[in-house]
Design an enzyme around this catalytic site. Structure first.
Site, short mmCIF file in Angstrom:
data_model
loop_
_atom_site.label_atom_id
_atom_site.label_comp_id
_atom_site.label_asym_id
_atom_site.label_seq_id
_atom_site.Cartn_x
_atom_site.Cartn_y
_atom_site.Cartn_z
N ASP A 174 -0.77 -5.47 12.24
CA ASP A 174 -1.00 -5.74 10.83
C ASP A 174 -2.27 -4.99 10.43
O ASP A 174 -3.22 -4.93 11.21
CB ASP A 174 -1.18 -7.25 10.61
N THR A 224 -4.55 -5.21 7.52
CA THR A 224 -5.73 -5.87 6.96
C THR A 224 -6.33 -6.86 7.95
O THR A 224 -5.67 -7.79 8.39
CB THR A 224 -5.38 -6.59 5.65
N THR A 250 1.95 -3.19 6.62
CA THR A 250 1.01 -3.66 5.61
C THR A 250 1.73 -3.91 4.29
O THR A 250 2.79 -3.34 4.02
CB THR A 250 -0.11 -2.60 5.38
N GLY A 251 1.15 -4.79 3.50
CA GLY A 251 1.66 -5.03 2.16
C GLY A 251 1.08 -4.05 1.15
O GLY A 251 1.49 -4.03 -0.01
#
Length: 711
Positions: free
Chosen positions: A388, A390, A537-538
């Protein structure tokens, strides 16, 4: 992890995140748990936790060790081996103490063996029970003269019980250490809550809160329990829950979650969940599940013990028949008893527990908490690591990476004025600006009349000028246009803040989530070990591409919604890959659970930690390489020990049965017993080699893999 270290981790994580009060709008979207019956612990106090088991086996081990020393010393056969004779009243020391050891010290194994018989799953406990029972009966037969003196095994009985108790104590201690480390995660919550009682506000422990209590959350403070906002509004830093770095506005009627932080103003919250309904209770349940998880290697040891049981029983029956035919009944009895006693797996009882104990200890020293032994073993087979972005590959905190003065001022002057205006703010973006000015060693002028407007920005008077710092809403409010550089920065996914002097734009600041300096070395080291590195990631594609290029990541998935992360893991698994997922937020929890190995960053949310099999105490992604090195080394030690422990029996039992008797070679019981004890020493010494493994991230990543694995 010590409690203070855990608090420090949560404090660091709780402060993470760039937020919305500056008005920036980004493009980003928002096991097999065995019963462990193979060791029969349920036969010795099933209602106790592992902490109780540690006390039981530790006390029993030391008592049996004290009784075992005179039992061995006064054993006539042991005396004859060392060249001295036991006579007179001394002949009864070993039988009396040996009986006490069999009844008292052997009780966990006898009851465990009984449970295995009832379950029709013969294994380690039944094999131990068979060995000590045969040794006990034969020794008494020899002592009272019914059987020959060759069948006096009091010393072997004593050694067997002491060694097996040691193995169980070691295993229980490693499990209890895991338990206490997980329990310490409770310290991630605030130390105290401020409860409203009438007109007063009283500080209480979070555990004392009840449903419908109203608590005060001050600016910068964390929420002590799940609940609903009943007064005020604040931008909440939910990065420890969502894993994403933007704040979320929470006003009256909105839910808030324990551990989230009010960044800009105070609120009052009505508590909605306590006790068994809280996330903490869920963690405690996962602690119990983790304790009961049996690893593949442990199940392999249990299967080996089951095969050894049938092997020993079959060998004993064949021995009885053959020696009755070709020899005498007395010789048949001696051979059969010798086979059954030698078949008892001293070394097998220590093969796995010692490795597990040492591996978890080494991991803890390297900042890695092993919750599930299966996860540790699986890590060596992983071929894709999914990070991931962040808070894992990046710091999750903003940093000023560029300043555009717009042509009217110098870069330093723009940054100094922005830092002056932001100096009284506690917001993460403000801290990033002040920190950037400090790094440049700029002189920050004093500011007065500071004010903050959520979703707009800040304003202060500096050197008789009105200085404003903020995002798009501030520019819209003042009726001014952004600088031309803003479009390019926005395409790169950066946070853009403009600096205004008396209503005119004088410069712009570019802030991004800073990449951890350790991330590049972690990615390189994983590549060196033949693993593919993937990022999820978003954030927008531009942001993901920038980080991916900087770190040399093989592929990335951008714009992934939180609920779709687990599906991404599944997609990789459908490609035939074995996936390790590293994350820290609630939105990572399903993906952590879906992955073959889930690794939670220790500063992350409780839910992410609960969903993972391995917890990395630090935010350093290089710790993942340590887990891989430990997994490879520990598994090799387990297999080596199993082969040594089980292989010895495969050779010793036929020799004890007399397969070489036709050529005049018959293994004396005493020799077999000594060699069996020596095999235990070999297994223990081999496991100790794991202590040479250095799991510090800088040493693991700087060295070749083969040098890091214990040989």
């Amino acid at each position: 992890m010590a409690d203070d270290e855990v608090r420090t981790a949560r404090a660091h994580h709780g402060a993470r995140g760039h937020h919305e009060h500056h008005g920036h709008h980004s493009d980003a979207d928002g096991h097999d748990h065995g019963s462990h019956t193979g060791h029969g612990h349920q036969g010795h106090g099933a209602d106790h936790d592992h902490g109780d088991h540690v006390q039981v086996f530790r006390r029993l081990f030391w008592i049996m060790l004290l009784l075992g020393i005179p039992t061995v010393a006064f054993s006539p056969m042991f005396g004859s081996l060392l060249g001295y004779e036991v006579s007179g009243w001394g002949l009864w020391v070993a039988p009396v103490l040996g009986t006490v050891m069999y009844v008292w010290g052997g009780q966990p194994f006898l009851s465990g063996g009984y449970d295995e018989v009832r379950a029709k799953q013969p294994g380690m406990m039944l094999l131990i029970s068979l060995g000590i029972t045969v040794a006990f009966v034969a020794s008494w037969g020899s002592t009272v003269g019914v059987l020959g003196h060759d069948l006096e095994f009091w010393w072997e009985l004593a050694l067997l019980i002491v060694i097996m108790l040691l193995g169980h104590w070691v295993e229980m201690r490693s499990l209890a250490q895991t338990s206490s480390a997980l329990d310490s995660l409770a310290a991630l919550l605030p130390d105290e809550a401020e409860r409203v009682e009438g007109d007063a506000v009283v500080a209480v422990a979070p555990a004392e809160l009840r449903v419908d209590d109203v608590v005060v959350i001050r600016p910068g403070g964390s929420v002590p329990a799940d609940g609903v906002v009943v007064q005020g509004a604040a931008s909440m830093d939910e990065s420890m829950i969502t894993g994403e770095s933007r704040t979320v506005r929470r006003a009256e009627g909105d839910p808030v979650v324990a551990g989230t932080v009010a960044t800009d103003s105070g609120i009052r919250v009505r508590v909605g969940a306590v006790g068994e309904d809280t996330a903490l209770a869920g963690i405690r349940k996962l602690v119990a599940d983790a304790q009961n998880s049996s690893s593949r290697a442990q199940r392999l040891a249990d299967r080996a013990a089951a095969w050894l049981f049938w092997f020993a029983l079959g060998a004993a029956l064949i021995t009885a028949v053959v020696w009755t035919i070709v020899g005498t009944p007395d010789e048949a009895v001696i051979r059969v008893i010798t086979v059954l006693v030698i078949a008892c797996p001293h070394a097998l009882g220590l093969a796995i527990p010692l490795v597990v104990s040492i591996a978890t200890e080494r991991a803890a020293r390297g900042g890695v908490l092993i919750k599930d032994r299966l996860a540790l073993e699986s890590m060596r087979t992983v071929d894709v690591v999914l990070f991931d972005k962040t808070g894992t590959l990046t710091k999750g905190t903003p940093a000023v990476t560029a300043v555009d003065p717009g042509g009217r001022m110098t870069v330093d002057r723009v940054l100094a004025l922005a830092a002056a205006a932001e100096s009284d703010s506690e917001h993460p973006l403000a801290k990033a600006i002040v920190s950037a000015a400090a790094q440049r060693e700029l002189e920050i002028p004093p500011a007065t009349d500071f004010s903050s407007s959520p979703a707009v920005g800040v304003q202060a008077t500096v050197e008789a000028q009105t200085i404003q710092v903020g995002g798009p809403y501030l520019l819209e409010q003042e009726g001014v246009r952004e600088l031309g550089i803003a479009d390019r920065w926005r395409a790169e996914g950066a946070i853009i803040l403009h600096v205004l002097v008396d209503g005119d734009v004088v410069g712009a600041l570019r802030l991004v989530d800073e990449v951890r300096p350790e991330s590049r070395r972690a990615v390189d080291s994983l590549h060196d070990r033949g693993l593919e590195v993937v990022m999820i990631t978003g954030d927008a594609d531009a942001v993901a591409a920038s980080v991916s290029d900087e770190l040399g990541i093989d592929r990335y998935f951008a714009g992934v919604r939180p609920q779709d992360k687990a599906a991404t893991v599944s997609r990789l698994q459908e490609e035939g890959r074995r996936v390790a997922m590293v994350g820290d937020g609630v939105n990572d929890a399903p993906a952590l659970a879906q992955a073959d190995v889930g690794l939670a960053i220790g500063a992350g949310t409780d839910v992410a930690i609960a969903s993972a099999g391995v917890v990395l105490a630090s935010d350093d992604p290089r710790a993942l390489v340590s887990v891989r090195a430990l997994s490879e080394a520990a598994y090799r030690k387990m297999v080596q020990n199993l082969w040594w422990a089980g292989g010895y029996n495969l050779i010793a039992v036929p020799l004890a049965a007399g397969v070489l008797a036709p050529i005049g070679v018959v293994m004396p019981m005493s020799v077999g017993a000594i060699l069996m004890s020596l095999s235990t020493v070999v297994v223990a010494a081999n496991a100790q080699l794991l202590r040479r493994l250095d799991l510090r991230p800088d040493t693991v990543t700087d060295s070749a893999p083969h040098r890091q694995e214990a040989t």
